[in-house]
Design an enzyme around this catalytic site. Structure first.
Site, PDB file in Angstrom:
ATOM      1  N   PRO B 166       0.539  -1.208  -0.043  1.00  0.00           N
ATOM      2  CA  PRO B 166       0.011   0.111  -0.051  1.00  0.00           C
ATOM      3  C   PRO B 166       0.952   1.368  -0.020  1.00  0.00           C
ATOM      4  O   PRO B 166       0.373   2.368   0.237  1.00  0.00           O
ATOM      5  CB  PRO B 166      -0.973  -0.215   1.244  1.00  0.00           C
ATOM      6  CG  PRO B 166       0.020  -0.854   2.285  1.00  0.00           C
ATOM      7  CD  PRO B 166       0.949  -1.693   1.321  1.00  0.00           C
ATOM      8  N   CYS B 167       2.176   1.005  -0.269  1.00  0.00           N
ATOM      9  CA  CYS B 167       2.934   2.423   0.046  1.00  0.00           C
ATOM     10  C   CYS B 167       2.515   3.606  -0.961  1.00  0.00           C
ATOM     11  O   CYS B 167       2.851   4.816  -0.774  1.00  0.00           O
ATOM     12  CB  CYS B 167       4.287   2.079   0.007  1.00  0.00           C
ATOM     13  SG  CYS B 167       5.052   1.587  -1.385  1.00  0.00           S
ATOM     14  N   ASN B 168       1.931   3.341  -2.221  1.00  0.00           N
ATOM     15  CA  ASN B 168       1.732   4.229  -3.189  1.00  0.00           C
ATOM     16  C   ASN B 168       0.250   4.726  -3.333  1.00  0.00           C
ATOM     17  O   ASN B 168      -0.109   5.478  -4.061  1.00  0.00           O
ATOM     18  CB  ASN B 168       2.168   3.696  -4.620  1.00  0.00           C
ATOM     19  CG  ASN B 168       3.659   3.776  -4.625  1.00  0.00           C
ATOM     20  OD1 ASN B 168       4.248   4.662  -4.028  1.00  0.00           O
ATOM     21  ND2 ASN B 168       4.309   2.815  -5.358  1.00  0.00           N
TER      22      ASN B 168
END
Lengths: 294, 217
Positions: B166-168
């Site tokens: 989910p980092c982006n």
């Protein structure tokens, strides 16, 4: 500060690893594998040499037993392969040891290759472990900076070298890359609190508490004009009191429970940002284990 | 949405509840087998029709025997299967679960493969081969060590599961929402699923995309 980091990296743990008796040709028990490993190391990294060492006594054909099917149990509890060995020891051994001054050593582990009990396991292949490590680094990065930009902008070579430095325990290389990820000021502290269940609880269950914890808190300035607010550094005790007031009624005195980091009791007055700069595990996380006072 | 493009735990809860309430009423006749919202987890079960490797191998052998080797070199199973008059298929049940991430403060898509037919791997290669449409593969493969899909223990069930990193997510949502309004937590989840879902042929029923009635302001 870097002295603290060097001390953390120098921490080692003696392991005594035996092959599960149900998988061993020798009725009584085969010789254990003894090794001293850095606390920051990961268990699956030991699997190739353990597979080679136990191959002669494996009941199953070692040539068709995949190395990374190997997993470890302590006291019959399967250990999470993605947590550093030192953290596993703190969670499973230190948290329940009677006398914290003389913790039981070595860390006695049982190695299994067969998944006889229908456990749901993940084969910790090198790519899987590497991926889990990088994801954990990214998550810590995101908490510190509010974006994943620092880690995303690492070159592919540096990203590989970061993981390589953890495997080869090369602090100089690690520091060069890792320090480039640390911002001037932290947005939040990458911290997880591990709460092993009590003696009556299920021994496999560990509760993990995580929240956004900023490195500073506002407090009314002592002696200043009315309504003046200043920012003071967040301490471990203040953060724990905020998260778990019943376990930590005081932010300064460990009334009911104490906090362990890298096998040592860490004072509640410690400033979290300082800890998060120098005393984290290799993935950038502080793993604090709560130990009940007996 | 107070902290857009992030979503708070409370907003996430509201959004999931609204999503569930809306979707149960439109569930009939589409590919969403089952949707549930329990203990902060929004779960969606979807069946995927896949081509079995035995079928692919038979067809491949068949073509080789007829000397049509360039089709094999192409390694494109779709082309090979087009020659089959009656393709044999099998099904995999995929259980998606959407959880809120305390670090990233965005939803995260987790999934497990269930009822995997014998002879088909339960590993990540099956995900790429049978779940991810070809057009999404290059983009997913560009990120991370293993691509955009990782494997870990599911935060709730502790079972091995895949998840989309989910980092982006927040950044991508921010970009999309310059064109679309995101007023409610339900809007947020619909837009988020529209962003993440297509990589797995997971599409939102069109009824959820209709504008809310005017009198709801």
């Amino acid at each position: 500060m870097s002295v603290l980091q060097e001390r953390v990296w120098a921490g080692r743990l003696p392991l005594e690893i035996r092959l599960a008796s149900s998988e061993c040709r020798i009725y009584d028990q085969s010789d254990p594998y003894l090794i001293s490993v850095p606390r920051l190391c990961y268990l699956p990294l030991l699997l190739p040499r353990l597979h080679a060492f136990f191959s002669p006594v494996l009941i199953a054909d070692p040539t068709t037993t995949p190395i990374y099917d190997g997993y470890f149990t302590y006291d019959s509890v399967p250990l999470k392969w993605h947590l550093p060995i030192g953290l596993l020891y703190d969670i499973y051994v230190l948290s329940s040891s009677q006398d914290p001054a003389t913790p039981p050593l070595p860390f006695k582990l049982i190695l299994h290759f067969q998944n006889g009990s229908g456990l749901n396991l993940i084969s910790a292949e090198p790519a899987v472990l590497h991926d889990a490590f990088i994801n954990s680094v990214k998550e810590a990065d995101f908490l510190r900076t509010g974006t994943a930009k620092p880690i995303m902008s690492l070159s592919a070579a540096d990203s590989r070298a970061l993981w390589g430095s953890v495997q080869s325990h090369d602090l100089a290389t690690y520091k060069r890359i890792y320090n480039s990820l640390l911002p001037q000021t932290f947005r939040n502290i990458p911290i997880r609190i591990y709460l092993p269940s009590g003696p009556d609880g299920e021994k496999a269950s560990i509760k993990v508490v995580q929240a956004h914890i900023p490195p500073t808190v506002s407090s009314a300035a002592g002696g200043g004009g009315a309504g003046r607010i200043s920012m003071t550094p967040q301490t471990l005790g203040a953060a724990l009191r905020g998260l778990m007031p019943s376990l930590f009624p005081s932010s300064r005195t460990p009334v009911l429970a104490r906090t362990v980091l890298h096998g040592a009791v860490v004072p509640l007055g410690s400033q979290l940002e300082e800890l998060a700069r120098s005393a984290t595990y290799a993935d950038g996380w502080l793993g604090i284990v709560v130990v009940m006072n007996s | 949405m107070q902290h857009f493009p992030s979503i708070s735990k409370a907003e996430f809860h509201d959004g999931c509840q609204a999503f569930y309430d809306t979707i149960v009423s439109v569930l009939d006749g589409n590919s969403w087998l089952q949707v549930a919202y329990e203990s902060d987890v929004l779960s969606i079960k979807k069946e995927y029709i896949i081509k079995t490797p035995s079928t692919l191998n038979e067809k491949a052998t068949d073509i080789v025997q007829h000397g049509n080797e360039d089709l094999i070199d192409d390694e494109d199973h779709e082309i090979i299967c087009r020659h089959s008059s009656l393709p044999e298929t099998d099904r995999i049940l995929v259980e998606f679960s959407i959880l809120w991430s305390p670090s990233y403060q965005v939803p995260v898509l987790w999934f497990t493969l269930n009822r995997v037919p014998s002879g088909i791997s339960t590993g990540i290669e099956t995900v790429y081969q049978h779940l991810v449409p070809e057009t999404s593969r290059p983009a997913l493969n560009q990120v991370g060590v293993m691509g955009g899909i990782s494997i870990a223990h599911h935060p709730k069930s502790d079972l091995p599961a895949f998840f989309i990193h989910p980092c982006n997510t927040a950044e991508a949502l921010y970009e999309i929402c310059q064109q679309r309004s995101c007023r409610t937590a339900l809007d947020y989840l619909v837009i988020w699923l529209g962003l993440v879902g297509p990589s797995f042929n997971l599409y939102i029923p069109s009824q959820l995309l209709l504008p809310a009635p005017e009198d709801e302001v």
